[in-house]
Write a protein that holds these residues in place. Structure first.
Motif, mmCIF file in Angstrom:
data_model
loop_
_atom_site.group_PDB
_atom_site.id
_atom_site.type_symbol
_atom_site.label_atom_id
_atom_site.label_comp_id
_atom_site.label_asym_id
_atom_site.label_seq_id
_atom_site.Cartn_x
_atom_site.Cartn_y
_atom_site.Cartn_z
ATOM 1 N N ARG A 230 0.860 -1.202 0.000
ATOM 2 C CA ARG A 230 0.000 0.000 0.000
ATOM 3 C C ARG A 230 0.887 1.238 0.000
ATOM 4 O O ARG A 230 1.880 1.288 0.747
ATOM 5 C CB ARG A 230 -0.872 0.060 1.259
ATOM 6 N N VAL A 231 0.520 2.219 -0.804
ATOM 7 C CA VAL A 231 1.246 3.493 -0.755
ATOM 8 C C VAL A 231 0.699 4.295 0.414
ATOM 9 O O VAL A 231 -0.516 4.352 0.629
ATOM 10 C CB VAL A 231 1.066 4.300 -2.064
ATOM 11 N N GLY A 233 0.294 7.936 1.673
ATOM 12 C CA GLY A 233 0.431 9.368 1.381
ATOM 13 C C GLY A 233 0.623 10.059 2.717
ATOM 14 O O GLY A 233 1.593 9.801 3.427
ATOM 15 N N THR A 236 -4.114 10.412 6.025
ATOM 16 C CA THR A 236 -5.308 10.984 6.659
ATOM 17 C C THR A 236 -6.539 10.108 6.418
ATOM 18 O O THR A 236 -7.538 10.248 7.114
ATOM 19 C CB THR A 236 -5.582 12.434 6.182
ATOM 20 N N ASP A 237 -6.454 9.216 5.432
ATOM 21 C CA ASP A 237 -7.479 8.171 5.293
ATOM 22 C C ASP A 237 -6.976 6.882 5.939
ATOM 23 O O ASP A 237 -7.640 6.293 6.777
ATOM 24 C CB ASP A 237 -7.783 7.895 3.814
ATOM 25 N N THR A 310 -2.948 14.708 0.575
ATOM 26 C CA THR A 310 -2.598 14.938 -0.831
ATOM 27 C C THR A 310 -3.821 14.788 -1.743
ATOM 28 O O THR A 310 -4.774 14.068 -1.415
ATOM 29 C CB THR A 310 -1.526 13.919 -1.271
ATOM 30 N N ASP A 323 -13.946 14.780 -2.090
ATOM 31 C CA ASP A 323 -14.427 16.094 -2.538
ATOM 32 C C ASP A 323 -13.812 16.613 -3.829
ATOM 33 O O ASP A 323 -14.416 17.420 -4.531
ATOM 34 C CB ASP A 323 -14.174 17.132 -1.437
#
Ligand SMILES: Cc1cc2nc3c(=O)[nH]c(=O)nc-3n(C[C@H](O)[C@H](O)[C@H](O)COP(=O)(O)OP(=O)(O)OC[C@H]3O[C@@H](n4cnc5c(N)ncnc54)[C@H](O)[C@@H]3O)c2cc1C
Ligand code: FES
Ligand code: FES
Length: 497
Positions: A230-231, A233, A236-237, A310, A323
Motif C-alpha cells: 500500500r502506498v 500518502g 489521513t485516510d 494529498t 471532494d
C-alpha cells in the motif's frame, strides 16, 4: 539504506527504529518521548487535541538561517501519522513553546482570556494558534475573526466554549523572538535532515516493512516485488482506518523522499500535481488560475489535515464522496501512473483519464504494481463558469453527503435580452452512486438556450438518474433531492443570474 526515521522533536534529534517507527506520532510522543502535553481524544483527525507543529526542510533550501529560517512550521494532527512517515521532519510540541519560564504568546493569551477549563483541548488550540502566528505574524494581513476561526477549524473544545478561545486567538501577539522557525532552525539539524533524506529508508518490524525510496524507479521496484503493498500518502485516510483496528499493511511504500513528487507545475493551461503535494499547497497555488477550486478547498477538512493530505491520496482513496473528484471529472482530470514490471528495467508510464479511473465502489483501474505519481487537470477557460458545491452536516471539517461540480461555457449575449445560450456543459457528482460520476446526457440536454423551465426539468431528470445509497450521512431520497437542488442553485445563481 537507513533503518531509522530521523525526527527532531523540540530541537532534539531522535533516530526511531522498528516497533517505535510504526507507532502513531502522538502515541510515540506520549509513551516513548515522555511528552504528554500532546493529547489524544478521537484518534481520527477530528478534534485537533493532538496538534503539533511540523516542518520539513526541502533540498536546496536557504542556508542563510538568520535572514530567512528554512523551516516553515505548520499544524498537523499527530494521531493519524506514523513516526516513519515523519522521517526528516522537525516537530515542535506544546512543551517546546515556552521560552524559558515565559509562556508563549498563544499560551499567555489562552490564560489571560480564561479560555481553558479542563485543559484537555488546550495544547491543541495553543499549537493551532501558534501555526497561525507563524504564517501571519509580521505580515500585512491582520488577524481578524474569520482568519482566526479558519485556523481553529480543526480543534474542538467540549467544556470552555469558543467565545473565549476566539478572543484569545484575536488577542495573541508575538514578536520575532517568539518565531518557532527562528528558534528551531538549527543549521546542523536542518543539514542532517537534508543529508538523511538522500538515503532510502527501510524499516522492518514484526512482519511489516516500510520502504521510502528516493526515486520513482526504486519505488516501482518495491511495488513490483511486494504484492499487496500500500502506498502511504499523508495517511489521513489510511491512518484513521488503522486506528479503527484495521491491521497495518504488510508492505508500506512511502514516497516522502522523492523530491520530484513535491512539484506542482503549470504547463500551458494544465496543472500537474505530484503525489506528495498537499491540498494546502494546491489551494494557495490555484488562487489565480482556478479560484473556484481554491475557494472550495477552504471547505476541505481542517488546516491540520490539508497541510499534509494529498490530492493523489484523495483520488486513490476512491471514495465516492472524495471532494476533489467531481472537480477533476469536469476538468479533464488525468491520473499518471508508473510501474516497473518484474522490478527491473525501464519505467512503464501511462495516463488514465479520470472518467475511466473508477471501476466500481472503491476500485481503481490500476494494474498490480502501479503507483500514481501525478494527477493533472485543466484550468478553466476565461469564459467558463465553474461552480463546486458540497453538502455536509457541518460546514467545516465534515465529509460530504453529496458534492457536485458544474461547468458551462456561455455564448456571448451582447445586449440582447434573449435567454443565455450554453455552448458546452460538464456536470459531475459525488455521493450519488458507487463511484463519482459524470452525467453526459444531462450535459447534452443543457446545451442551447437556458430557461427557468429547462433548469427545473433537468433538475428532475437528475433526481431520477442518480442512484445514491443510504448511509449515516443521508438517505438515498435525501441525496436525490440534494443532487437536484444543487443543480437548481447553479441554474439560479450562475446561469440565469
Ligand atoms: C478529519 C478528516 C477530515 C476529512 N475531510 C475530508 C473532506 O472534507 N473531503 C474529502 O474528500 N476527504 C476528507 N478526508 C479524507 C482525506 O483527508 C482525503 O481523502 C485525503 O486527500 C487523503 O490523502 P492522504 O495523502 O492522506 O491519503 P492516504 O490516507 O495516505 O491514502 C489514501 C489511499 O490512497 C492510496 N494512495 C495514496 N497515495 C497513492 C499513490 N501515490 N499511488 C497509489 N495509491 C495511493 C493509499 O494506499 C490509500 O489507499 C478527511 C479525513 C479526515 C481524517
Ligand atoms: S486526537 Fe483528535 S485529531 Fe488527533
Ligand atoms: S477546556 Fe475542556 S475540552 Fe476544552
Amino acid at each position: 539504506m537507513r533503518d531509522y526515521a530521523l525526527v527532531h522533536v523540540n530541537g532534539v534529534r531522535h533516530e526511531v527504529r522498528g516497533r517505535e517507527a510504526l507507532m502513531m506520532l502522538a502515541d510515540w510522543l506520549r509513551r516513548e518521548a515522555g511528552l504528554t502535553g500532546t493529547k489524544t481524544v478521537c484518534s481520527e483527525g477530528d478534534c485537533g487535541s493532538c496538534t503539533v507543529l511540523r516542518a520539513m526542510p526541502q533540498p536546496g533550501c536557504t542556508t542563510d538561517f538568520l535572514e530567512a529560517p528554512p523551516l516553515e512550521f505548520e499544524a498537523v494532527n499527530s494521531c493519524i501519522a506514523t513516526v516513519a512517515q515523519m522521517d526528516g521532519s522537525h516537530i515542535v510540541t506544546v512543551e517546546g513553546m515556552q521560552c524559558g519560564a515565559e509562556l508563549s504568546p498563544a499560551q499567555e493569551a489562552m490564560k489571560t482570556c480564561h479560555a481553558s477549563q479542563c485543559g484537555y483541548c488546550t495544547p491543541g488550540f495553543v499549537m493551532a494558534m501558534s501555526a497561525m502566528l507563524e504564517r501571519h505574524n509580521g505580515i500585512a494581513q491582520p488577524i481578524g475573526p474569520q482568519l482566526a476561526a479558519n485556523y481553529l477549524t480543526g480543534n474542538l473544545c467540549r467544556c470552555t466554549g469558543y467565545v473565549t478561545i476566539l478572543e484569545a486567538a484575536l488577542a495573541v501577539k508575538a514578536t520575532k523572538q517568539h518565531s518557532v522557525a527562528r528558534r528551531y532552525s538549527n543549521p546542523a539539524a536542518v543539514q542532517a535532515g537534508i543529508a538523511a533524506a538522500e538515503q532510502s529508508l527501510l524499516i522492518e518490524h514484526d512482519g511489516v516493512c516500510v520502504c521510502a525510496p528516493v526515486t520513482v524507479r526504486e519505488a516501482c521496484s518495491f511495488a513490483a516485488t511486494h504484492p499487496g503493498f500500500r502506498v502511504l500518502g499523508a495517511a489521513t485516510d489510511l491512518g484513521v482506518q488503522i486506528n479503527k483496528g484495521k491491521p497495518l499493511p504488510r508492505a508500506i511504500l512511502s514516497l516522502h523522499l522523492i523530491p520530484d513528487l513535491y512539484e506542482m507545475k503549470q504547463t500551458r493551461n494544465r496543472w500537474r500535481v505530484g503525489a506528495r503535494v498537499s491540498l494546502a499547497t494546491i489551494r494557495r497555488m490555484c488562487e489565480e488560475s482556478s479560484p473556484e477550486l481554491s475557494r472550495f478547498l477552504n471547505l476541505f477538512a481542517s488546516p491540520q489535515i490539508k497541510n499534509v493530505a494529498t490530492l493523489v491520496g484523495n483520488v486513490a482513496n476512491a471514495s465516492p464522496i472524495g471532494d476533489t473528484l467531481p472537480f477533476l471529472l469536469i476538468s479533464d482530470g488525468q491520473v499518471h501512473v508508473a510501474s516497473r514490471p518484474g522490478g527491473k528495467g525501464p519505467l512503464r508510464q501511462r495516463t488514465i483519464a479520470m472518467t475511466d479511473l473508477y471501476t466500481g465502489y472503491k476500485t481503481l483501474a490500476l494494474e498490480p504494481g502501479e503507483i500514481i505519481t501525478h494527477v493533472s487537470f485543466a484550468n478553466p477557460e476565461a469564459k467558463e463558469m465553474v461552480r463546486l458545491s458540497k453538502v455536509s452536516m457541518r460546514k467545516d471539517l465534515d465529509i460530504s453527503a453529496v458534492s457536485a461540480a458544474f461547468s458551462c461555457t456561455l455564448q456571448k449575449r451582447g445586449r440582447s435580452r434573449k435567454p443565455p445560450v450554453i455552448e458546452s456543459a460538464r456536470i459531475a457528482y459525488g455521493g450519488v452512486a458507487a463511484t463519482p460520476i459524470r452525467l453526459p446526457e444531462i450535459e447534452e440536454a443543457l446545451e442551447g438556450e437556458v430557461t427557468a423551465e429547462k433548469i427545473e426539468s433537468l433538475a428532475n431528470r437528475i433526481a431520477d438518474r442518480v442512484k445514491p445509497l443510504s448511509d449515516v450521512r443521508g438517505s438515498a431520497a435525501y441525496r436525490r433531492v440534494l443532487a437536484a437542488n444543487l443543480f437548481r442553485r447553479f441554474g439560479a445563481e450562475v446561469l440565469l443570474a
